[in-house]
Motif scaffolding. Structure first.
Motif, mmCIF file in Angstrom:
data_model
loop_
_atom_site.group_PDB
_atom_site.id
_atom_site.type_symbol
_atom_site.label_atom_id
_atom_site.label_comp_id
_atom_site.label_asym_id
_atom_site.label_seq_id
_atom_site.Cartn_x
_atom_site.Cartn_y
_atom_site.Cartn_z
ATOM 1 N N THR B 26 34.734 47.499 50.926
ATOM 2 C CA THR B 26 33.330 47.680 51.299
ATOM 3 C C THR B 26 32.468 46.546 50.747
ATOM 4 O OG1 THR B 26 33.708 50.056 51.251
ATOM 5 C CG2 THR B 26 31.417 49.328 51.275
ATOM 6 N N ASN B 29 33.008 43.540 52.937
ATOM 7 C CA ASN B 29 32.370 43.674 54.240
ATOM 8 C C ASN B 29 30.863 43.444 54.156
ATOM 9 O OD1 ASN B 29 32.660 44.247 57.028
ATOM 10 N ND2 ASN B 29 31.725 46.262 56.669
ATOM 11 N N ARG B 33 28.727 40.382 55.829
ATOM 12 C CA ARG B 33 27.598 40.641 56.734
ATOM 13 C C ARG B 33 26.315 39.974 56.249
ATOM 14 N NH1 ARG B 33 27.228 46.928 58.266
ATOM 15 N NH2 ARG B 33 29.238 47.157 59.283
ATOM 16 N N TRP B 80 29.961 50.561 57.453
ATOM 17 C CA TRP B 80 31.104 50.207 58.279
ATOM 18 C C TRP B 80 30.653 50.199 59.725
ATOM 19 C CZ3 TRP B 80 35.051 47.583 56.629
ATOM 20 C CH2 TRP B 80 35.292 47.579 55.252
ATOM 21 N N MET B 210 38.841 49.440 59.494
ATOM 22 C CA MET B 210 38.111 48.647 58.504
ATOM 23 C C MET B 210 38.584 47.187 58.531
ATOM 24 S SD MET B 210 37.745 51.152 55.212
ATOM 25 C CE MET B 210 36.414 52.386 55.160
ATOM 26 N N GLU B 213 37.035 45.408 61.370
ATOM 27 C CA GLU B 213 35.617 45.142 61.102
ATOM 28 C C GLU B 213 35.471 43.940 60.147
ATOM 29 O OE1 GLU B 213 32.929 46.704 62.446
ATOM 30 O OE2 GLU B 213 31.505 45.546 61.230
ATOM 31 N N LEU B 214 36.316 43.865 59.151
ATOM 32 C CA LEU B 214 36.276 42.746 58.196
ATOM 33 C C LEU B 214 36.544 41.426 58.914
ATOM 34 C CD1 LEU B 214 38.291 44.321 55.244
ATOM 35 C CD2 LEU B 214 35.891 43.649 55.138
ATOM 36 N N ASN B 217 33.747 40.285 60.926
ATOM 37 C CA ASN B 217 32.650 39.747 60.113
ATOM 38 C C ASN B 217 33.040 38.475 59.360
ATOM 39 O OD1 ASN B 217 30.731 41.694 60.834
ATOM 40 N ND2 ASN B 217 31.629 43.165 59.405
#
Ligand SMILES: Cc1cc2nc3c(=O)[nH]c(=O)nc-3n(C[C@H](O)[C@H](O)[C@H](O)COP(=O)(O)OP(=O)(O)OC[C@H]3O[C@@H](n4cnc5c(N)ncnc54)[C@H](O)[C@@H]3O)c2cc1C
Lengths: 86, 468
Positions: B26, B29, B33, B80, B210, B213-214, B217
């Motif tokens: 987290t 991430n 961002r 997330w 996840m 998503e990482l 980003n």
């Protein structure tokens, strides 16, 4: 930035964090936390977003200054004085 | 391919995150961002840390997906994405079964109030005041009151009520009656408040979402990369040594345990005597034992509840729950609804455990202790799912040794440190500029929700450091 512009930016940031936040009838002198159901994580998001957008550092001890909409504006006004709205 | 091999890494990044537990993931991430270049290094072959799963004979076993609080919905949506948030579903049937009481609950405040009042005959005014007191607790409040004192104040002599209120928290974070009451209050108010939730699709699905998503980003992810040492120049962090490679960074976030971070990654010589004195007083939490049961394809059993807090011990005792021979265990029952795309029946029995007890054993004793534990778990499970033995085609046990091997955590700790570890973790950057710690500490920052939220809190610190 003018006080009104600062106010709009705070509202915009909160709306990004929580799209369900309802600003109609908001009392600018009462805690945002109770009225918009914000928690301490939401305030952290506001702090991080202000730093990203305007390079303002807000030390942890000063987070209480962000309690109400008006206190936010008062606190941020000197810090954003020389910044133009983008 | 979402992973980058070690040899292809750049020579420098804004931030290196060591470890891919939920806290490390987290934090990575969030920082990515915010526009920073991030390298995530993980010693294991897959991401997730304790949020993990493994496959055996067609079954997928979840290690730490027994239930998390409602707060995960908002947290996953904000930090997330919506798809992750949308996979969170409630577990409806939580069961308590022990010699003092048996009951079924939806695990929310309303139901607990009703149970305390109607089943345990506690006056409504006392119940209300108890909830009001714990809801008001903050981590910066006075810590002198213990949970034992809190319970004695509201429910004197009622060991049954104490058991109802504490047993789930003891499984969730290793708490005893002697912890500061505020740690209890904060966790209780989050957890036993709006129900227990799970992730539909299982841990593997969550971690893969996840991971995607990482990558989206811009995070560079490298697995099978164990960091040996931090690079410290002129009293500040400038990078890490991984294998025989040096990688530079303006800041490093360690998701390795706090004790490992200070002692092994940095080295005690870099900290002030005052900090070390407080550090040496930090106690790590207990570890865990688990038994995993996989049911043959084609076999099934009835719905007996999702999460069963069971015990045949007469009274609640956190020492009893840590004993190798404990009579207390939770059963997490996974039905086909857990992974609708890959329907299966599995059961995971979880117990608290002490690393030292399991380390003392030689190889033969260790194997025998595991077999005995499996046997005791079977006997208990039979009481809820008769005939389960004949339906199972895979059974296996994990012990504190297993947890230590996979996460490298000191004494295989499952839930980080006791309360005093929080301040040590939070203030590490004041000792060694550029170094931050994220991961289970202080009881309140552990569990899936605690670890994720702590990742956000630390990302804010790192962002402030990088922009200053
Ligand atoms: C048996 C069990 C059941 C649980 N059940 C639940 C539950 O039902 N609900 C819930 O909310 N919580 C549960 N938890 C707790 C929860 O899983 C953890 O609190 C949380 O996942 C911890 O996240 P973390 O960020 O602290 O990192 P961890 O998960 O501890 O991960 C740390 C990572 O760092 C890596 N690492 C360490 N050192 C290095 C190094 N030198 N170099 C590279 N990588 C390194 C490790 O390999 C690991 O991947 C459970 C825990 C256990 C053990």
């Amino acid at each position: 930035m003018t006080r009104d512009e600062i106010r709009d930016i705070i509202i915009e940031i909160i709306q990004d964090i929580d799209e369900e936040a309802e600003f109609d009838g908001l009392d600018a002198d009462a805690p945002l936390r109770d009225q918009l159901d914000l928690d301490s994580m939401d305030f952290l998001d506001i702090v991080m977003e202000l730093r990203k957008r305007y390079q303002i550092t807000i030390p942890e001890e000063e987070y209480p200054e962000l309690a109400t909409l008006n206190s936010c504006v008062n606190y941020l006004e000197p810090k954003l004085q020389s910044v133009a709205v983008s | 391919m979402s992973f980058t091999p070690l040899k292809n890494l750049k020579s420098s990044y804004d931030t290196i995150v060591i470890g891919s537990g939920l806290g490390g993931l987290t934090c990575a991430n969030r920082l990515a961002r915010a526009g920073h270049s991030i390298l995530l290094l993980e010693h294991h072959t897959k991401l997730g840390g304790l949020a993990t799963w493994f496959k055996r004979k067609g079954h997928v076993f979840d290690v730490s997906l027994h239930g998390f609080p409602y707060g995960m919905v908002k947290t996953c949506k904000k930090y997330w994405n919506k798809a992750i948030k949308d996979s969170i579903v409630q577990l409806d049937n939580i069961v308590f079964d022990n010699p003092q009481f048996s009951l079924k609950t939806s695990f929310d405040k309303e139901d607990f109030v009703k149970i305390l009042n109607q089943k345990f005959q506690i006056e409504m005014s006392v119940v209300d005041e108890f909830f009001a007191t714990v809801n008001k607790m903050n981590f910066y409040d006075d810590q002198s009151m213990t949970t034992r004192e809190l319970f004695e104040k509201f429910f004197p002599g009622r060991s049954d009520v104490h058991r109802l209120l504490l047993e789930p928290i003891t499984y969730a974070n290793g708490s005893t009656l002697d912890e500061p009451a505020i740690t209890y209050g904060i966790v209780f108010s989050n957890f036993m408040n709006r129900g227990v939730y799970t992730f539909e699709g299982g841990t593997d699905k969550l971690i893969h979402m996840m991971q995607d998503e990482l990558v989206a980003n811009g995070v560079t992810i490298c697995t099978k990369a164990r960091v040996n040492r931090l690079i410290i120049e002129k009293d500040r962090i400038t990078g890490v040594i991984v294998g025989n490679k040096k990688i530079h960074a303006k800041s490093v976030v360690s998701n390795s345990g706090i004790t490992n971070t200070v002692t092994n990654l940095a080295g005690r010589e870099h900290f002030s005597p005052d900090y070390l004195e407080r550090f040496d007083a930090v106690k790590v939490n207990n570890s865990s034992c688990q038994v995993y049961f996989g049911v043959k394809q084609g076999e099934r059993f009835d719905d007996v509840g999702d999460l069963l807090f069971t015990s045949t011990a007469k009274q609640f005792s956190s020492e009893e729950m840590l004993d190798m021979q404990t009579k207390s265990r939770t059963f997490s029952i996974y039905y086909p609804k857990t992974r609708p795309e890959k329907p299966d029946y599995t059961v995971v029995a979880s117990m608290n455990g002490n690393y030292d007890d399991w380390m003392r054993l030689d190889d033969t004793e260790y194997e025998k202790a595991k077999v005995d534990m499996i046997e005791r778990s079977y006997n208990d499970l039979e009481r809820y799912i008769p005939g389960i033995r004949e339906k199972v085609d895979w059974v296996e046990a994990a012990t504190p040794r297993t947890f230590n091997r996979y996460t490298l955590h000191t004494k295989g700790t499952s839930f980080g440190t006791k309360f005093e570890g929080l301040e040590i973790s939070r203030s590490i950057y004041k000792e060694l500029p550029g170094l931050f710690h994220v991961g289970s500490v202080g009881i309140i920052m552990s569990g899936w929700l605690g670890a994720i939220n702590y990742g956000v809190i630390v990302a804010n610190d790192v962002d402030g450091y990088l922009r200053s």
